[in-house]
Design an enzyme around this catalytic site. Sequence first.
Site, PDB file in Angstrom:
ATOM      1  N   LYS A 119       0.818  -1.216   0.000  1.00 25.08           N
ATOM      2  CA  LYS A 119       0.000   0.000   0.000  1.00 25.08           C
ATOM      3  C   LYS A 119       0.842   1.251   0.000  1.00 25.08           C
ATOM      4  O   LYS A 119       0.408   2.278  -0.526  1.00 25.08           O
ATOM      5  CB  LYS A 119      -0.968  -0.006   1.194  1.00 25.08           C
ATOM      6  CG  LYS A 119      -2.133  -0.972   1.001  1.00 25.08           C
ATOM      7  CD  LYS A 119      -3.366  -0.536   1.761  1.00 25.08           C
ATOM      8  CE  LYS A 119      -4.558  -1.416   1.396  1.00 25.08           C
ATOM      9  NZ  LYS A 119      -5.712  -1.203   2.259  1.00 25.08           N
ATOM     10  N   LYS A 201      -6.815 -12.892  -8.958  1.00 24.85           N
ATOM     11  CA  LYS A 201      -8.019 -13.027  -8.139  1.00 24.85           C
ATOM     12  C   LYS A 201      -9.053 -11.980  -8.528  1.00 24.85           C
ATOM     13  O   LYS A 201      -8.708 -10.918  -9.043  1.00 24.85           O
ATOM     14  CB  LYS A 201      -7.674 -12.974  -6.647  1.00 24.85           C
ATOM     15  CG  LYS A 201      -7.554 -11.615  -6.017  1.00 24.85           C
ATOM     16  CD  LYS A 201      -7.564 -11.765  -4.473  1.00 24.85           C
ATOM     17  CE  LYS A 201      -7.751 -10.398  -3.828  1.00 24.85           C
ATOM     18  NZ  LYS A 201      -7.892 -10.430  -2.388  1.00 24.85           N
ATOM     19  N   LYS A 204     -12.411  -6.036  -6.632  1.00 24.12           N
ATOM     20  CA  LYS A 204     -13.293  -4.907  -6.948  1.00 24.12           C
ATOM     21  C   LYS A 204     -12.525  -3.714  -7.487  1.00 24.12           C
ATOM     22  O   LYS A 204     -13.109  -2.808  -8.044  1.00 24.12           O
ATOM     23  CB  LYS A 204     -14.120  -4.517  -5.724  1.00 24.12           C
ATOM     24  CG  LYS A 204     -13.287  -4.082  -4.530  1.00 24.12           C
ATOM     25  CD  LYS A 204     -14.135  -4.030  -3.262  1.00 24.12           C
ATOM     26  CE  LYS A 204     -13.221  -4.017  -2.042  1.00 24.12           C
ATOM     27  NZ  LYS A 204     -13.803  -4.640  -0.876  1.00 24.12           N
TER      28      LYS A 204
HETATM   29  P1  AMP Z   1     -10.475  -7.253   0.043  1.00 25.30           P
HETATM   30  O1  AMP Z   1     -11.726  -6.778  -0.591  1.00 25.30           O
HETATM   31  O2  AMP Z   1      -9.451  -7.637  -0.971  1.00 25.30           O
HETATM   32  O3  AMP Z   1      -9.981  -6.380   1.144  1.00 25.30           O
HETATM   33  O4  AMP Z   1     -10.834  -8.644   0.728  1.00 25.30           O
HETATM   34  C1  AMP Z   1     -11.604  -8.800   1.881  1.00 25.30           C
HETATM   35  C2  AMP Z   1     -11.703 -10.294   2.139  1.00 25.30           C
HETATM   36  O5  AMP Z   1     -12.520 -10.922   1.141  1.00 25.30           O
HETATM   37  C3  AMP Z   1     -10.359 -10.998   2.074  1.00 25.30           C
HETATM   38  O6  AMP Z   1      -9.767 -11.131   3.327  1.00 25.30           O
HETATM   39  C4  AMP Z   1     -10.698 -12.359   1.508  1.00 25.30           C
HETATM   40  O7  AMP Z   1     -11.051 -13.233   2.551  1.00 25.30           O
HETATM   41  C5  AMP Z   1     -11.944 -12.142   0.703  1.00 25.30           C
HETATM   42  N1  AMP Z   1     -11.680 -12.095  -0.750  1.00 25.30           N
HETATM   43  C6  AMP Z   1     -11.359 -11.010  -1.489  1.00 25.30           C
HETATM   44  N2  AMP Z   1     -11.253 -11.317  -2.793  1.00 25.30           N
HETATM   45  C7  AMP Z   1     -11.505 -12.640  -2.891  1.00 25.30           C
HETATM   46  C8  AMP Z   1     -11.546 -13.581  -3.986  1.00 25.30           C
HETATM   47  N3  AMP Z   1     -11.333 -13.220  -5.257  1.00 25.30           N
HETATM   48  N4  AMP Z   1     -11.832 -14.862  -3.696  1.00 25.30           N
HETATM   49  C9  AMP Z   1     -12.068 -15.244  -2.440  1.00 25.30           C
HETATM   50  N5  AMP Z   1     -12.043 -14.432  -1.377  1.00 25.30           N
HETATM   51  C10 AMP Z   1     -11.762 -13.145  -1.580  1.00 25.30           C
END
Ligand code: AMP
Length: 335
Positions: A119, A201, A204
């Site tokens: 970050k 992965k 968003k």
């Molecule tokens: P983030 O939005 O990247 O901060 O992710 C928040 C949480 O959502 C993470 O700790 C993961 O557990 C889950 N997560 C985010 N992206 C994915 C994905 N593509 N597949 C599965 N779990 C995800």
Amino acid sequence: MSEQQIERRKRALSCIQPTGTPTLGNYLGALRNWVAMQEEMDCCFAVADLHAITVRQEPAKLRQQTKEMFALLLAIGLDPEKNVIFVQSQVPQHTELAWLLACNTQFGELSRMTQFKDKSQKHADNINLGLFAYPTLMAADILLYQPDYVPVGADQKQHCELSRDIAGRFNNLYGNTFVVPEPYIMKAGARVRSLQDPTKKMSKSDENQNSFISLKDDKDTILRKFKRAVTDSEAVVRYADGKDGINNLMEIYAAVTGKSYEEIEREFDGRGYGDFKVAVGEAVAAELVPVQERFDALLKDKAYLEEMMKKGAETASRIGARTLAKAKKKMGFLL
Ligand code: AMP
Ligand code: TRP
């Protein structure tokens, strides 16, 4: 183990930042597991709005997204009667404990956090103290509620390990104060990948809107995005090396329908990818549309949302205050 330990229901805590609408990846990888956990454990779930400001946020947007994330937690089926569901900034004990923990965390430990490194590269114009101290706030979020488990995605494992180290060190220095929690890494089948580049992965923050399903996408959008998903030229629905696109769609389909890969292969035997993509889209829409309907209804019911937030914050604060008082007393503060 004492009798009391055997009888006590296990506790879990997790938080999610209110930054942007979660994707199908967040839902299958994290949120849906929370819904299952509430049946087995005493759970606390929070909207981590204080964590969001480690990168610049627009105030009006932060306010709206915090409300939406709280509503979403209820919409996916977390029961505010069974769990403590709250907004982090409404529980002042988090920031207070974070300071006590910050003074028991080493510069070197925080410097090793990969998320900080990532970050601070991404936001080179705003490498603030909060971004650096983030894991001590996260440790406070966790330790206040004395959970046994912290369900998180693999990306948060390092922060959870640091929370354990901080808790252990505090207990050694000042006497037993915190439960040393275990990260509870969500199991596979839940690593949802980009629909446009299945080696990445689903995220968003991807600039290609077609690469992810947002929890707010309507049925037509969901169907369209799956129709455009990247596959391969074999035209056989089977799970195999080198078929990242199809594997991803199969994982999603399996996660939403509960079917095994063999069952899916049989179901689409002799049929093309077109049929399969429609089926995946329909299954995902069937799961998400009811969540969206509850979400829309909740957002319209301002009074109810506020009441639930207040109730959640009061309960969290009551639990948190007890742990905080214990920690302060042990460190030598006058109560
Ligand atoms: P983030 O939005 O990247 O901060 O992710 C928040 C949480 O959502 C993470 O700790 C993961 O557990 C889950 N997560 C985010 N992206 C994915 C994905 N593509 N597949 C599965 N779990 C995800
Ligand atoms: N850091 C987590 C994330 O970005 C969110 C979070 C904040 C959290 N506090 C927490 C997760 C405490 C688990 C426990 O996804």
